[in-house]
Design a protein around this motif. Sequence first.
Motif, PDB file in Angstrom:
ATOM      1  N   GLY A 136    -119.136  28.461  77.525  1.00 52.51           N
ATOM      2  CA  GLY A 136    -120.005  29.456  77.461  1.00 52.51           C
ATOM      3  C   GLY A 136    -119.663  30.785  78.346  1.00 52.51           C
ATOM      4  N   VAL A 137    -120.397  31.987  77.654  1.00 51.85           N
ATOM      5  CA  VAL A 137    -119.791  33.195  78.236  1.00 51.85           C
ATOM      6  C   VAL A 137    -121.019  34.091  79.003  1.00 51.85           C
ATOM      7  CG1 VAL A 137    -117.655  33.644  76.911  1.00 51.85           C
ATOM      8  CG2 VAL A 137    -119.927  34.342  75.944  1.00 51.85           C
ATOM      9  N   PRO A 138    -121.108  34.737  79.933  1.00 49.06           N
ATOM     10  CA  PRO A 138    -119.710  35.006  80.683  1.00 49.06           C
ATOM     11  C   PRO A 138    -119.601  33.545  81.461  1.00 49.06           C
ATOM     12  CG  PRO A 138    -121.458  36.293  81.564  1.00 49.06           C
ATOM     13  CD  PRO A 138    -122.261  35.920  80.147  1.00 49.06           C
ATOM     14  N   GLN A 139    -118.296  33.643  82.018  1.00 48.16           N
ATOM     15  CA  GLN A 139    -117.830  32.562  82.850  1.00 48.16           C
ATOM     16  C   GLN A 139    -116.844  33.142  83.711  1.00 48.16           C
ATOM     17  OE1 GLN A 139    -116.244  29.155  81.248  1.00 48.16           O
ATOM     18  NE2 GLN A 139    -115.427  28.396  83.258  1.00 48.16           N
ATOM     19  N   VAL A 140    -117.104  32.639  85.245  1.00 44.92           N
ATOM     20  CA  VAL A 140    -116.282  33.462  86.248  1.00 44.92           C
ATOM     21  C   VAL A 140    -115.584  32.205  86.850  1.00 44.92           C
ATOM     22  CG1 VAL A 140    -115.901  34.397  88.294  1.00 44.92           C
ATOM     23  CG2 VAL A 140    -117.695  35.422  86.823  1.00 44.92           C
ATOM     24  N   VAL A 141    -114.254  32.289  87.154  1.00 47.40           N
ATOM     25  CA  VAL A 141    -113.472  31.051  87.682  1.00 47.40           C
ATOM     26  C   VAL A 141    -112.619  31.610  88.794  1.00 47.40           C
ATOM     27  CG1 VAL A 141    -111.715  29.075  87.639  1.00 47.40           C
ATOM     28  CG2 VAL A 141    -113.341  29.541  85.878  1.00 47.40           C
ATOM     29  N   VAL A 142    -112.884  31.504  89.932  1.00 48.26           N
ATOM     30  CA  VAL A 142    -112.114  32.056  91.217  1.00 48.26           C
ATOM     31  C   VAL A 142    -110.977  30.773  91.700  1.00 48.26           C
ATOM     32  CG1 VAL A 142    -111.704  32.959  93.328  1.00 48.26           C
ATOM     33  CG2 VAL A 142    -113.760  33.528  92.000  1.00 48.26           C
ATOM     34  N   LEU A 143    -109.586  31.167  91.557  1.00 51.63           N
ATOM     35  CA  LEU A 143    -108.953  30.393  92.191  1.00 51.63           C
ATOM     36  C   LEU A 143    -108.036  30.761  93.361  1.00 51.63           C
ATOM     37  CD1 LEU A 143    -106.861  29.927  88.471  1.00 51.63           C
ATOM     38  CD2 LEU A 143    -108.369  28.282  89.560  1.00 51.63           C
ATOM     39  N   ASN A 144    -107.854  29.869  94.271  1.00 55.21           N
ATOM     40  CA  ASN A 144    -107.122  30.581  95.619  1.00 55.21           C
ATOM     41  C   ASN A 144    -105.715  30.428  95.430  1.00 55.21           C
ATOM     42  OD1 ASN A 144    -106.229  27.769  95.644  1.00 55.21           O
ATOM     43  ND2 ASN A 144    -107.632  27.223  97.534  1.00 55.21           N
ATOM     44  N   GLN A 145    -105.046  30.641  96.430  1.00 50.70           N
ATOM     45  CA  GLN A 145    -103.462  31.012  96.167  1.00 50.70           C
ATOM     46  C   GLN A 145    -102.932  29.563  95.786  1.00 50.70           C
ATOM     47  OE1 GLN A 145    -105.557  31.824  98.788  1.00 50.70           O
ATOM     48  NE2 GLN A 145    -104.648  33.553  99.948  1.00 50.70           N
ATOM     49  N   SER A 146    -103.206  28.338  96.053  1.00 51.94           N
ATOM     50  CA  SER A 146    -102.808  27.231  95.655  1.00 51.94           C
ATOM     51  C   SER A 146    -103.048  26.750  94.205  1.00 51.94           C
ATOM     52  CB  SER A 146    -102.838  26.153  96.657  1.00 51.94           C
ATOM     53  OG  SER A 146    -104.175  25.811  96.773  1.00 51.94           O
ATOM     54  N   GLY A 147    -103.962  27.643  93.602  1.00 49.11           N
ATOM     55  CA  GLY A 147    -104.551  27.292  92.197  1.00 49.11           C
ATOM     56  C   GLY A 147    -105.622  26.334  92.297  1.00 49.11           C
ATOM     57  N   LYS A 148    -106.242  26.288  93.437  1.00 48.02           N
ATOM     58  CA  LYS A 148    -107.633  25.254  93.396  1.00 48.02           C
ATOM     59  C   LYS A 148    -108.818  26.253  93.160  1.00 48.02           C
ATOM     60  CE  LYS A 148    -110.332  22.655  96.462  1.00 48.02           C
ATOM     61  NZ  LYS A 148    -110.991  22.762  97.963  1.00 48.02           N
ATOM     62  N   VAL A 149    -109.841  25.635  92.261  1.00 41.93           N
ATOM     63  CA  VAL A 149    -110.799  26.165  91.979  1.00 41.93           C
ATOM     64  C   VAL A 149    -111.913  26.226  93.179  1.00 41.93           C
ATOM     65  CG1 VAL A 149    -112.810  26.421  90.322  1.00 41.93           C
ATOM     66  CG2 VAL A 149    -110.559  25.561  89.330  1.00 41.93           C
ATOM     67  N   VAL A 150    -112.134  27.511  93.543  1.00 37.61           N
ATOM     68  CA  VAL A 150    -113.215  27.715  94.405  1.00 37.61           C
ATOM     69  C   VAL A 150    -114.554  28.191  94.056  1.00 37.61           C
ATOM     70  CG1 VAL A 150    -111.527  27.840  96.364  1.00 37.61           C
ATOM     71  CG2 VAL A 150    -112.314  30.099  95.139  1.00 37.61           C
ATOM     72  N   LEU A 151    -114.542  28.677  92.869  1.00 36.66           N
ATOM     73  CA  LEU A 151    -115.703  29.071  92.191  1.00 36.66           C
ATOM     74  C   LEU A 151    -115.702  28.910  90.425  1.00 36.66           C
ATOM     75  CD1 LEU A 151    -118.711  30.502  92.255  1.00 36.66           C
ATOM     76  CD2 LEU A 151    -117.649  32.542  91.837  1.00 36.66           C
ATOM     77  N   ASN A 152    -116.695  28.202  90.000  1.00 38.99           N
ATOM     78  CA  ASN A 152    -116.520  28.258  88.502  1.00 38.99           C
ATOM     79  C   ASN A 152    -118.009  28.194  88.095  1.00 38.99           C
ATOM     80  OD1 ASN A 152    -116.112  27.657  85.838  1.00 38.99           O
ATOM     81  ND2 ASN A 152    -115.073  25.779  86.147  1.00 38.99           N
ATOM     82  N   LYS A 153    -118.586  29.148  87.518  1.00 36.16           N
ATOM     83  CA  LYS A 153    -119.797  29.330  87.019  1.00 36.16           C
ATOM     84  C   LYS A 153    -119.947  30.073  85.815  1.00 36.16           C
ATOM     85  CE  LYS A 153    -123.539  29.500  89.994  1.00 36.16           C
ATOM     86  NZ  LYS A 153    -124.393  30.022  91.104  1.00 36.16           N
ATOM     87  N   GLN A 154    -120.871  29.684  85.035  1.00 36.85           N
ATOM     88  CA  GLN A 154    -121.307  30.443  83.700  1.00 36.85           C
ATOM     89  C   GLN A 154    -122.383  31.427  84.094  1.00 36.85           C
ATOM     90  OE1 GLN A 154    -122.302  28.002  80.229  1.00 36.85           O
ATOM     91  NE2 GLN A 154    -120.083  27.385  80.072  1.00 36.85           N
TER      92      GLN A 154
END
Length: 195
Positions: A136-154
Motif C-alpha cells: 500500500g501507499v504511502p508507506q514509511v519504513v525507518v531503519l536504524n544504523q544496523s538495518g533494523k526496522v524501527v517504524l513500518n506504517k502505511q
Amino acid sequence: MISIKFPVLHKKIADWRWLVSKCLSLLICLLIIGMQPAWAGINDDNYDGNMFVVYAGNGSLVPPRQTLAQSLAEHKPTVLAFYVDDSRDCKEYAIVISRVQEFYGQAAEIMPISVDTIPNKKSYEPTEPGYYYTGGVPQVVVLNQSGKVVLNKQGQVPFEEIDDRLREVFDLLPRTESVQLKRRSFNEFSSELAK
C-alpha cells in the motif's frame, strides 16, 4: 525544352500554398478538438509529474542519492517512503517526506521509492526496497544504523511519529524535553553564514 509561362507557374504556386494553408488549418482544428485539458491536482489520482517536485517543491529527493544497499553498507539510518505519483494520498504526503529530509537529510538517507520501479519478484533481499514494501501507499519504513526496522506504517504517518523514531535512532532528547524543530527563515541562514 519545355517552356512554362510565368502566369501559369505563379497560379500553380498560389494553388499549392492555398492547399497547404487549408491542410494546416484543418490539422490545427483537429488537434484543438482532440486535446483534453489537464485537470490534475493534489486532490485527485491523476498524474501531474513527480509529486515531490510538484507538491513539495523538492526535486532533490528523487532520485535518491544512494541505493538501499549502499546506505545499509555504510550503517546509515534510512527512511524509505513508498509512493506512486498518481495517488492523492501520496501527493498530500510528499510535503511530510520533504520535511523529514529538511531535518534529518544530512544524517540519514531519505529514499522515496516509486513502487512502479520495484521489480516483480517472488522474494527480495533485505538490501532491496521490495523486501520492506507491504503493498500500500504511502508507506514509511525507518531503519536504524544496523538495518533494523524501527517504524513500518502505511498511510499518512505524521511527521512527529517519524521524528520520534529518528530521535531514538540518533539518541536525541524526546520532543517533550527538547527545543521544538522549526524551519528557520532565509535571513537566519544568511546571518549565520556571515559570522
